[in-house]
Design a protein around this motif. Structure first.
Motif, PDB file in Angstrom:
ATOM      1  N   ILE A  85     -37.432 -14.775 -43.957  1.00  0.00           N
ATOM      2  CA  ILE A  85     -37.641 -15.770 -44.995  1.00  0.00           C
ATOM      3  C   ILE A  85     -38.866 -16.363 -45.038  1.00  0.00           C
ATOM      4  O   ILE A  85     -39.051 -17.474 -45.196  1.00  0.00           O
ATOM      5  N   GLY A  86     -39.863 -15.406 -44.657  1.00  0.00           N
ATOM      6  CA  GLY A  86     -41.303 -15.742 -44.686  1.00  0.00           C
ATOM      7  C   GLY A  86     -41.707 -16.666 -43.764  1.00  0.00           C
ATOM      8  O   GLY A  86     -42.589 -17.358 -43.847  1.00  0.00           O
ATOM      9  N   GLY A  87     -41.014 -16.705 -42.390  1.00  0.00           N
ATOM     10  CA  GLY A  87     -41.466 -17.655 -41.584  1.00  0.00           C
ATOM     11  C   GLY A  87     -41.025 -19.094 -41.582  1.00  0.00           C
ATOM     12  O   GLY A  87     -41.476 -20.049 -40.944  1.00  0.00           O
ATOM     13  N   GLU A  88     -40.098 -19.233 -42.586  1.00  0.00           N
ATOM     14  CA  GLU A  88     -39.656 -20.662 -42.900  1.00  0.00           C
ATOM     15  C   GLU A  88     -38.707 -20.840 -41.807  1.00  0.00           C
ATOM     16  O   GLU A  88     -38.253 -20.250 -41.036  1.00  0.00           O
ATOM     17  N   CYS A  89     -38.032 -21.818 -41.717  1.00  0.00           N
ATOM     18  CA  CYS A  89     -37.126 -22.744 -40.637  1.00  0.00           C
ATOM     19  C   CYS A  89     -35.565 -21.987 -41.110  1.00  0.00           C
ATOM     20  O   CYS A  89     -35.312 -22.347 -42.246  1.00  0.00           O
ATOM     21  N   GLY A  90     -35.209 -21.589 -40.289  1.00  0.00           N
ATOM     22  CA  GLY A  90     -33.619 -21.543 -40.658  1.00  0.00           C
ATOM     23  C   GLY A  90     -32.819 -22.212 -39.720  1.00  0.00           C
ATOM     24  O   GLY A  90     -33.288 -22.715 -38.316  1.00  0.00           O
ATOM     25  N   LYS A  91     -31.494 -22.306 -40.153  1.00  0.00           N
ATOM     26  CA  LYS A  91     -30.432 -23.087 -39.422  1.00  0.00           C
ATOM     27  C   LYS A  91     -29.581 -22.338 -38.675  1.00  0.00           C
ATOM     28  O   LYS A  91     -28.917 -21.309 -39.310  1.00  0.00           O
ATOM     29  N   ASP A  92     -29.270 -22.360 -37.469  1.00  0.00           N
ATOM     30  CA  ASP A  92     -28.487 -21.449 -36.616  1.00  0.00           C
ATOM     31  C   ASP A  92     -26.938 -21.614 -37.432  1.00  0.00           C
ATOM     32  O   ASP A  92     -26.775 -22.733 -38.035  1.00  0.00           O
ATOM     33  N   SER A  93     -26.434 -20.685 -37.918  1.00  0.00           N
ATOM     34  CA  SER A  93     -25.045 -20.714 -38.698  1.00  0.00           C
ATOM     35  C   SER A  93     -23.936 -21.179 -37.901  1.00  0.00           C
ATOM     36  O   SER A  93     -23.110 -21.910 -38.362  1.00  0.00           O
ATOM     37  N   GLN A  94     -24.032 -21.565 -36.344  1.00  0.00           N
ATOM     38  CA  GLN A  94     -22.979 -22.158 -35.362  1.00  0.00           C
ATOM     39  C   GLN A  94     -23.475 -23.230 -34.977  1.00  0.00           C
ATOM     40  O   GLN A  94     -24.667 -23.094 -34.009  1.00  0.00           O
ATOM     41  N   ASP A  95     -23.194 -24.343 -34.944  1.00  0.00           N
ATOM     42  CA  ASP A  95     -23.500 -25.534 -34.391  1.00  0.00           C
ATOM     43  C   ASP A  95     -23.081 -25.644 -32.920  1.00  0.00           C
ATOM     44  O   ASP A  95     -22.152 -25.122 -32.679  1.00  0.00           O
ATOM     45  N   THR A  96     -23.829 -26.150 -31.881  1.00  0.00           N
ATOM     46  CA  THR A  96     -23.391 -26.304 -30.681  1.00  0.00           C
ATOM     47  C   THR A  96     -22.688 -27.753 -30.478  1.00  0.00           C
ATOM     48  O   THR A  96     -22.901 -28.703 -30.923  1.00  0.00           O
ATOM     49  N   LYS A  97     -21.449 -27.415 -30.109  1.00  0.00           N
ATOM     50  CA  LYS A  97     -20.370 -28.970 -30.091  1.00  0.00           C
ATOM     51  C   LYS A  97     -19.683 -29.198 -28.799  1.00  0.00           C
ATOM     52  O   LYS A  97     -19.600 -28.167 -28.041  1.00  0.00           O
ATOM     53  N   GLY A  98     -19.144 -30.163 -28.697  1.00  0.00           N
ATOM     54  CA  GLY A  98     -18.645 -30.341 -27.243  1.00  0.00           C
ATOM     55  C   GLY A  98     -18.236 -31.856 -27.302  1.00  0.00           C
ATOM     56  O   GLY A  98     -18.276 -32.652 -28.398  1.00  0.00           O
ATOM     57  N   ASP A  99     -17.729 -32.368 -26.289  1.00  0.00           N
ATOM     58  CA  ASP A  99     -17.321 -33.701 -25.871  1.00  0.00           C
ATOM     59  C   ASP A  99     -18.154 -34.344 -24.717  1.00  0.00           C
ATOM     60  O   ASP A  99     -18.717 -33.567 -24.100  1.00  0.00           O
ATOM     61  N   TRP A 100     -18.213 -35.702 -24.622  1.00  0.00           N
ATOM     62  CA  TRP A 100     -18.965 -36.324 -23.993  1.00  0.00           C
ATOM     63  C   TRP A 100     -18.229 -37.451 -23.258  1.00  0.00           C
ATOM     64  O   TRP A 100     -17.319 -37.951 -23.845  1.00  0.00           O
TER      65      TRP A 100
END
Length: 157
Positions: A85-100
């Motif tokens: 997309i022309g060097g624009e920023c893209g967001k990963d389709s999958q977020d990194t999740k978990g518990d703390w």
């Protein structure tokens, strides 16, 4: 005897004043990790027993956020430079999740969902100089076991 009693009462009152002033909440152990954080720096090594080196982040990488929720969950939203997309920023389709959780010794631990892309085994999390520091270990196909990552986040809110 009366004079001794007056000195004892003064000593107790002064002790109470100094003790109450000394515990005004300035203890860094009480700083909460909950909130929204933005990625500032990243470090990695080339496998077991090699030193950490700073990994250069693009302006897109630095849009990555980590939200640590009061519910004991966290969500990391990763961004990258997308050439399609022309060097624009893209967001990963999958977020990194978990518990703390906070361990008995006061340290924080991140436990990642099983489907995290790097197969991170876990992380030790701390607050250093007001920043959230996440140290993790994973097995890398190229670099081998015990590859380390260190992420430094600044508080957003």
């Amino acid at each position: 005897m009366k004079l001794l009693l007056v000195y004892i009462v003064r000593f107790i009152m002064l002790s109470l004043i100094f003790c109450s002033c000394g515990s005004s909440g300035s203890n860094t152990q009480d700083i909460s990790i909950t909130g929204k954080w933005k990625l500032q720096q990243e470090y990695t090594n080339a496998g077991q027993d090699t030193p950490l080196k700073e990994f250069p982040l693009s302006s897109c990488d630095m849009q990555t956020t980590l939200e640590v929720l009061n519910t004991g969950k966290f969500i990391e939203k990763n961004y990258y430079e997308d050439s399609s997309i022309g060097g624009e920023c893209g967001k990963d389709s999958q977020d990194t999740k978990g518990d703390w959780k906070k361990s008995n010794d006061g340290k924080y631990l991140f436990l990642y969902d099983k489907n995290n892309p790097l197969k991170l085994r876990g992380s030790l999390v701390s607050i250093e100089n007001g920043n959230l520091v996440v140290n993790c270990v994973y097995n890398d196909r190229d670099f081998g076991p015990n590859t380390k990552l260190k992420f430094i986040y600044a508080r957003v809110q």
